[in-house]
Design a protein around this motif. Structure first.
Motif, PDB file in Angstrom:
ATOM      1  N   TRP A   1       0.884  -5.948   6.582  1.00  0.00           N
ATOM      2  CA  TRP A   1      -0.209  -5.182   6.154  1.00  0.00           C
ATOM      3  C   TRP A   1      -1.379  -6.136   6.734  1.00  0.00           C
ATOM      4  CZ3 TRP A   1       0.578  -0.656   4.707  1.00  0.00           C
ATOM      5  CH2 TRP A   1       1.422  -0.036   3.713  1.00  0.00           C
ATOM      6  N   PRO A   2      -2.615  -5.644   7.242  1.00  0.00           N
ATOM      7  CA  PRO A   2      -3.398  -6.573   7.989  1.00  0.00           C
ATOM      8  C   PRO A   2      -4.329  -7.653   7.193  1.00  0.00           C
ATOM      9  CG  PRO A   2      -3.994  -4.092   7.811  1.00  0.00           C
ATOM     10  CD  PRO A   2      -2.839  -4.221   7.431  1.00  0.00           C
ATOM     11  N   ILE A   3      -3.740  -8.581   6.726  1.00  0.00           N
ATOM     12  CA  ILE A   3      -4.372  -9.435   5.905  1.00  0.00           C
ATOM     13  C   ILE A   3      -5.776  -9.820   6.246  1.00  0.00           C
ATOM     14  CG2 ILE A   3      -4.257 -11.503   4.482  1.00  0.00           C
ATOM     15  CD1 ILE A   3      -2.376  -9.254   3.611  1.00  0.00           C
ATOM     16  N   GLU A   4      -6.071 -10.243   7.493  1.00  0.00           N
ATOM     17  CA  GLU A   4      -7.059 -10.570   7.938  1.00  0.00           C
ATOM     18  C   GLU A   4      -8.090  -9.575   8.087  1.00  0.00           C
ATOM     19  OE1 GLU A   4      -7.174 -12.694  12.039  1.00  0.00           O
ATOM     20  OE2 GLU A   4      -5.378 -13.976  11.122  1.00  0.00           O
ATOM     21  N   PHE A   5      -7.771  -8.243   8.432  1.00  0.00           N
ATOM     22  CA  PHE A   5      -8.677  -7.140   8.290  1.00  0.00           C
ATOM     23  C   PHE A   5      -9.183  -6.880   7.000  1.00  0.00           C
ATOM     24  CE2 PHE A   5      -9.010  -2.483   8.201  1.00  0.00           C
ATOM     25  CZ  PHE A   5     -10.116  -2.374   8.896  1.00  0.00           C
ATOM     26  N   LEU A   6      -8.373  -7.140   5.824  1.00  0.00           N
ATOM     27  CA  LEU A   6      -8.856  -6.955   4.460  1.00  0.00           C
ATOM     28  C   LEU A   6      -9.563  -8.054   3.965  1.00  0.00           C
ATOM     29  CD1 LEU A   6      -5.080  -5.786   3.175  1.00  0.00           C
ATOM     30  CD2 LEU A   6      -7.030  -4.282   3.688  1.00  0.00           C
ATOM     31  N   GLU A   7      -9.675  -9.036   4.660  1.00  0.00           N
ATOM     32  CA  GLU A   7     -10.306 -10.095   3.949  1.00  0.00           C
ATOM     33  C   GLU A   7     -11.761  -9.825   3.876  1.00  0.00           C
ATOM     34  OE1 GLU A   7      -8.114 -14.233   5.463  1.00  0.00           O
ATOM     35  OE2 GLU A   7     -10.109 -14.281   5.252  1.00  0.00           O
ATOM     36  N   GLY A   8     -12.335 -10.312   2.707  1.00  0.00           N
ATOM     37  CA  GLY A   8     -13.928  -9.812   2.418  1.00  0.00           C
ATOM     38  C   GLY A   8     -14.061  -8.135   2.079  1.00  0.00           C
ATOM     39  N   LYS A   9     -13.057  -7.438   2.043  1.00  0.00           N
ATOM     40  CA  LYS A   9     -13.271  -6.112   1.764  1.00  0.00           C
ATOM     41  C   LYS A   9     -12.418  -5.826   0.417  1.00  0.00           C
ATOM     42  CE  LYS A   9     -13.429  -4.783   6.436  1.00  0.00           C
ATOM     43  NZ  LYS A   9     -12.480  -5.516   7.477  1.00  0.00           N
ATOM     44  N   ASN A  10     -13.249  -4.697  -0.201  1.00  0.00           N
ATOM     45  CA  ASN A  10     -12.619  -3.838  -1.362  1.00  0.00           C
ATOM     46  C   ASN A  10     -11.388  -3.089  -0.951  1.00  0.00           C
ATOM     47  OD1 ASN A  10     -14.746  -4.850  -2.763  1.00  0.00           O
ATOM     48  ND2 ASN A  10     -15.976  -3.210  -2.252  1.00  0.00           N
ATOM     49  N   ILE A  11     -10.146  -3.470  -1.706  1.00  0.00           N
ATOM     50  CA  ILE A  11      -9.063  -2.727  -1.123  1.00  0.00           C
ATOM     51  C   ILE A  11      -8.544  -1.952  -2.282  1.00  0.00           C
ATOM     52  CG2 ILE A  11      -6.378  -3.290  -0.573  1.00  0.00           C
ATOM     53  CD1 ILE A  11      -7.808  -6.329  -0.212  1.00  0.00           C
ATOM     54  N   VAL A  12      -8.185  -0.756  -1.814  1.00  0.00           N
ATOM     55  CA  VAL A  12      -7.433   0.386  -2.594  1.00  0.00           C
ATOM     56  C   VAL A  12      -6.364   0.568  -2.329  1.00  0.00           C
ATOM     57  CG1 VAL A  12      -7.887   2.813  -3.386  1.00  0.00           C
ATOM     58  CG2 VAL A  12      -9.778   1.442  -2.544  1.00  0.00           C
ATOM     59  N   VAL A  13      -5.279   0.305  -3.246  1.00  0.00           N
ATOM     60  CA  VAL A  13      -3.758   0.542  -2.948  1.00  0.00           C
ATOM     61  C   VAL A  13      -3.201   1.925  -3.778  1.00  0.00           C
ATOM     62  CG1 VAL A  13      -1.589  -0.526  -3.441  1.00  0.00           C
ATOM     63  CG2 VAL A  13      -3.545  -2.123  -3.011  1.00  0.00           C
ATOM     64  N   VAL A  14      -2.638   2.656  -2.816  1.00  0.00           N
ATOM     65  CA  VAL A  14      -2.213   4.000  -3.422  1.00  0.00           C
ATOM     66  C   VAL A  14      -0.589   3.927  -3.425  1.00  0.00           C
ATOM     67  CG1 VAL A  14      -2.407   6.216  -3.373  1.00  0.00           C
ATOM     68  CG2 VAL A  14      -4.411   4.864  -3.197  1.00  0.00           C
ATOM     69  N   GLY A  15      -0.122   4.178  -4.254  1.00  0.00           N
ATOM     70  CA  GLY A  15       1.454   4.224  -4.207  1.00  0.00           C
ATOM     71  C   GLY A  15       2.329   5.224  -4.774  1.00  0.00           C
ATOM     72  N   GLY A  16       3.214   5.833  -4.266  1.00  0.00           N
ATOM     73  CA  GLY A  16       4.068   6.808  -5.078  1.00  0.00           C
ATOM     74  C   GLY A  16       5.418   6.482  -5.122  1.00  0.00           C
ATOM     75  N   GLY A  17       6.113   6.529  -6.292  1.00  0.00           N
ATOM     76  CA  GLY A  17       7.591   6.422  -6.195  1.00  0.00           C
ATOM     77  C   GLY A  17       7.926   5.146  -5.948  1.00  0.00           C
ATOM     78  N   PHE A  18       9.353   4.843  -5.309  1.00  0.00           N
ATOM     79  CA  PHE A  18       9.802   3.705  -4.908  1.00  0.00           C
ATOM     80  C   PHE A  18       9.081   3.105  -3.518  1.00  0.00           C
ATOM     81  CE2 PHE A  18      13.199   4.131  -1.550  1.00  0.00           C
ATOM     82  CZ  PHE A  18      13.283   5.607  -1.827  1.00  0.00           C
ATOM     83  N   ALA A  19       8.494   3.732  -2.876  1.00  0.00           N
ATOM     84  CA  ALA A  19       7.677   3.354  -1.863  1.00  0.00           C
ATOM     85  C   ALA A  19       6.681   2.290  -1.879  1.00  0.00           C
ATOM     86  CB  ALA A  19       7.277   4.457  -0.911  1.00  0.00           C
ATOM     87  N   PHE A  20       6.525   1.911  -3.332  1.00  0.00           N
ATOM     88  CA  PHE A  20       5.513   1.022  -3.817  1.00  0.00           C
ATOM     89  C   PHE A  20       6.017  -0.525  -3.568  1.00  0.00           C
ATOM     90  CE2 PHE A  20       3.131  -0.980  -7.429  1.00  0.00           C
ATOM     91  CZ  PHE A  20       2.066  -0.671  -7.152  1.00  0.00           C
ATOM     92  N   THR A  21       7.259  -0.709  -2.934  1.00  0.00           N
ATOM     93  CA  THR A  21       7.794  -1.791  -2.612  1.00  0.00           C
ATOM     94  C   THR A  21       6.908  -3.085  -2.042  1.00  0.00           C
ATOM     95  OG1 THR A  21       9.050  -1.386  -0.850  1.00  0.00           O
ATOM     96  CG2 THR A  21      10.135  -1.059  -2.713  1.00  0.00           C
ATOM     97  N   THR A  22       6.469  -2.626  -0.680  1.00  0.00           N
ATOM     98  CA  THR A  22       5.702  -3.594  -0.062  1.00  0.00           C
ATOM     99  C   THR A  22       4.348  -3.481  -0.396  1.00  0.00           C
ATOM    100  OG1 THR A  22       5.158  -2.037   1.875  1.00  0.00           O
ATOM    101  CG2 THR A  22       7.028  -3.491   2.101  1.00  0.00           C
ATOM    102  N   LEU A  23       3.943  -2.599  -1.231  1.00  0.00           N
ATOM    103  CA  LEU A  23       2.428  -2.777  -1.898  1.00  0.00           C
ATOM    104  C   LEU A  23       2.693  -3.642  -2.981  1.00  0.00           C
ATOM    105  CD1 LEU A  23       1.359   0.966  -2.035  1.00  0.00           C
ATOM    106  CD2 LEU A  23       0.983  -0.600  -0.192  1.00  0.00           C
TER     107      LEU A  23
END
Ligand SMILES: Cc1cc2nc3c(=O)[nH]c(=O)nc-3n(C[C@H](O)[C@H](O)[C@H](O)COP(=O)(O)OP(=O)(O)OC[C@H]3O[C@@H](n4cnc5c(N)ncnc54)[C@H](O)[C@@H]3O)c2cc1C
Ligand code: FES
Length: 279
Positions: A105-127
């Motif tokens: 996941w692009p951690i540097e790009f996410l820096e300073g931003k508001n982050i919305v994480v959306v997950g479904g089922g067992f694909a939630f693992t790396t989220l």
């Protein structure tokens, strides 16, 4: 230089049955050699090839966060040969891990931003890995608000229940958990993930959404985020393709000019638009 095809020896330290159907388990793997543990530096969103001796390998997203030291965790649904062999393992069994593989996941790009994480089922693992990384005391101040919308078909199919409860009590993450069909004990939200995203309506200003789930969920969730004003550069997802080598050598996983195992699995929608429509 270490041969990238040779698995690192690990031992199954803990097995957690996540769901009431018992076909999704989290495996905590401890490194056999301290040196391997020190060398295995990864970021949320990466995956590894889990190797069961005599059965084969499977690519699985790393579900633990690099802020959790001393072990790796993987959450695995029983599907076929390798994942069934994994599900039959007991604590103390030796197996192998090849990795870390792919981008993150692009951690540097996410820096300073508001982050919305959306997950479904067992694909939630790396989220889950991402959220634990963002919430860690060393990292939390580098990011804006964190909103998480996570759904499963039924309450019994929600994974990481203890963690969901702990996140729900924090005031630095806005968590909404939903199920398609509740039961008599379910006190939370009922509704499909796209509907709940519409209800929560996260603001798109200075925001990025990170989405992972079954294709049908993604198909209906994307228009909601477009309507909320999220651009394709600010919608990030992770692809699951059939893979073999995991290191960009065998050509099993290419989408257009990219190898999902090496250039991905994480891409923005803008990047995916530039590739062919094979994904
Ligand atoms: C980057 C990446 C991350 C992944 N992360 C996870 C994870 O965190 N947890 C998890 O449970 N699974 C994950 N998967 C899927 C997992 O790799 C497959 O389910 C697994 O390889 C199946 O292996 P098997 O030997 O048990 O099944 P097989 O005996 O090879 O096949 C059994 C069934 O699964 C299907 N299948 C096999 N491989 C895949 C695949 N890659 N995608 C979709 N269907 C497949 C086959 O068509 C067949 O129907 C991930 C896949 C990728 C590429
Ligand atoms: S799995 Fe071999 S090139 Fe991607």
């Amino acid at each position: 230089m270490q041969n990238p095809y040779v698995p690192i020896p690990v031992e199954v330290a803990k097995i957690i049955t996540e769901v009431d159907t018992k076909d999704i388990k989290t495996f905590r793997l401890a490194f056999v050699n301290k040196k391997d543990e020190e060398n295995f530096t990864y970021m949320p969103g990466q995956f590894a090839e889990l190797s069961v001796f005599g059965k084969g390998e499977s690519p699985i997203g790393i579900a633990s966060s690099p802020t959790q030291k001393g072990y790796l965790e993987f959450t695995v649904q029983k599907a076929g040969v390798v994942t069934t062999a994994l599900h039959e393992m007991e604590e103390g069994t030796r197996m192998g891990v090849r990795g870390p593989l792919g981008n993150s996941w692009p951690i540097e790009f996410l820096e300073g931003k508001n982050i919305v994480v959306v997950g479904g089922g067992f694909a939630f693992t790396t989220l889950r890995s991402l959220i634990n990384y963002l919430l860690h005391a060393d990292n939390r101040a580098r990011f804006g608000t964190i909103t998480c919308i996570y759904g499963a078909r039924t309450p019994g199919l929600l994974i990481y229940k203890d963690e969901l409860e702990a996140w729900g009590k924090r005031d630095d993450i806005d968590l909404t958990v939903t199920v398609d069909n509740g039961d008599t004990t379910w006190k939370g939200k009922e509704g499909f993930v796209p509907t709940i995203c519409k209800e929560v309506a996260p603001r798109s200003e200075n925001a990025v959404t990170v989405i992972c789930g079954p294709p049908i969920m993604i198909r209906f969730t994307l228009p909601v985020f477009f309507d909320l004003g999220f651009s394709k550069d600010n919608i990030i997802t992770s692809l699951e393709m059939r893979m073999k080598c995991g290191i960009g050598k065998c050509g099993r996983c290419n989408v257009g000019s990219k190898y999902v195992c090496k250039d991905g699995p994480v891409f923005s929608l803008a990047e995916l638009d530039k590739l062919t429509k094979e994904y």
